[in-house]
Motif scaffolding. Structure first.
Motif, PDB file in Angstrom:
ATOM      1  N   TYR A   1     -27.270 -28.013  27.419  1.00 39.30           N
ATOM      2  CA  TYR A   1     -28.132 -29.205  27.474  1.00 39.30           C
ATOM      3  C   TYR A   1     -29.219 -29.019  28.528  1.00 39.30           C
ATOM      4  O   TYR A   1     -30.390 -29.330  28.286  1.00 39.30           O
ATOM      5  CB  TYR A   1     -27.289 -30.438  27.789  1.00 39.30           C
TER       6      TYR A   1
ATOM      7  N   GLU B   1     -22.386 -31.123  27.208  1.00 42.01           N
ATOM      8  CA  GLU B   1     -22.955 -30.391  26.075  1.00 42.01           C
ATOM      9  C   GLU B   1     -23.360 -29.007  26.557  1.00 42.01           C
ATOM     10  O   GLU B   1     -24.003 -28.859  27.603  1.00 42.01           O
ATOM     11  CB  GLU B   1     -24.166 -31.124  25.510  1.00 42.01           C
TER      12      GLU B   1
ATOM     13  N   ILE C   1     -24.249 -34.449  30.900  1.00 34.99           N
ATOM     14  CA  ILE C   1     -25.579 -34.928  30.517  1.00 34.99           C
ATOM     15  C   ILE C   1     -26.132 -35.929  31.516  1.00 34.99           C
ATOM     16  O   ILE C   1     -27.272 -35.807  31.968  1.00 34.99           O
ATOM     17  CB  ILE C   1     -25.534 -35.538  29.105  1.00 34.99           C
TER      18      ILE C   1
END
Length: 258
Positions: free
Chosen positions: A49, A46, A8
């Motif tokens: 993402y 993630e 991220i």
């Protein structure tokens, strides 16, 4: 395009430098108030993402060029003076811009100030924050008033890494503010304002900062910890658990006596 697993904010190319000999990272999680263990490959990731296109853009234009800079830094720190090539500085600044754009604060800020942003999917919002943020940073040239040097940690206290990357501290004895970005437990990229160039540049060579006192290294880590707490509220990363425990206990004690 297929979904991919994304880091991220801080990419793997930096996180892996903070793994210990067992390929483990220790990190303090502000959301759970716990010290945890993880690995560079999976920490703060993630699935989906970012889009595949944005992941490839970040890899090819931000992370891979900066990876070459980090290898260069490890080679030149044998000397206490060095010459910084123009592309070294521009690549470093662009990487720092990307870290800011990949933070949750950037997404929240755009969402607050944009009418159409709320109609985008979460993945499109994340992509937009990175691409829009980088375009804005390229236009405004946020770090143009700074030059870079490197801080070498020769103490037994390792540098810790805030997930947002940069933190500020006051450089003694001149009492001016520098920006620090640890890239390994022993190395940090340090941004110094150009008005202080005379203290660092000699015969067109830039002096590095040597950290030999463990108290100074710990003080820098306190600054990193508090900057992450104030501005990003994500993780502080280290290659050993002991330094994180000291930082957390010190913070708890200071909060208790306020």
């Amino acid at each position: 395009m297929k979904n991919v697993c994304s880091h991220i904010q801080m990419p793997k190319c930096v996180l892996k430098n903070f793994q210990n000999e067992e390929q483990t990272i220790f990190y303090y999680d502000f959301s759970s108030s716990e010290i945890k263990r993880g690995r560079a490959k999976t920490l703060n990731t993630e699935f989906g993402y970012y889009s595949e296109a944005t992941e490839h853009y970040l890899r090819d234009n931000i992370e891979t060029p900066f990876g070459r800079i980090m290898r260069l830094i490890k080679e030149i720190t044998i000397n206490r003076q060095f010459r910084v090539e123009p592309n070294t500085q521009s690549i470093t600044f662009r990487f720092l811009h990307a870290l800011l754009c990949r933070g949750h604060e950037m997404v929240a800020s755009i969402n607050k100030n944009s009418i159409f942003y709320q109609f985008l999917s979460p993945q499109e919002q994340h992509d937009y924050a990175v691409i829009f943020g980088l375009a804005l940073a390229d236009r405004e040239r946020f770090y143009d008033d700074y030059f870079i040097t490197f801080s070498i940690n020769d103490s037994y206290v390792p540098f810790v890494l805030p997930m947002q990357g940069l933190y500020s501290y006051t450089f003694s004895p001149s009492k001016y503010t520098c920006l620090n970005f640890p890239i390994t437990p022993k190395h940090a990229i340090t941004l110094v304002h150009k008005r202080h160039a005379a203290s660092f540049i000699e015969n067109r060579m830039i002096k590095m900062i040597s950290v030999t006192d463990p108290r100074i290294a710990h003080m820098l880590n306190v600054r990193a910890f508090m900057a992450e707490k104030r501005f990003n509220k994500s993780y502080v990363i280290a290659n050993q658990q002991k330094e994180l425990e000291l930082l957390v206990n010190q913070w708890i004690y200071e909060e208790a006596i306020k």
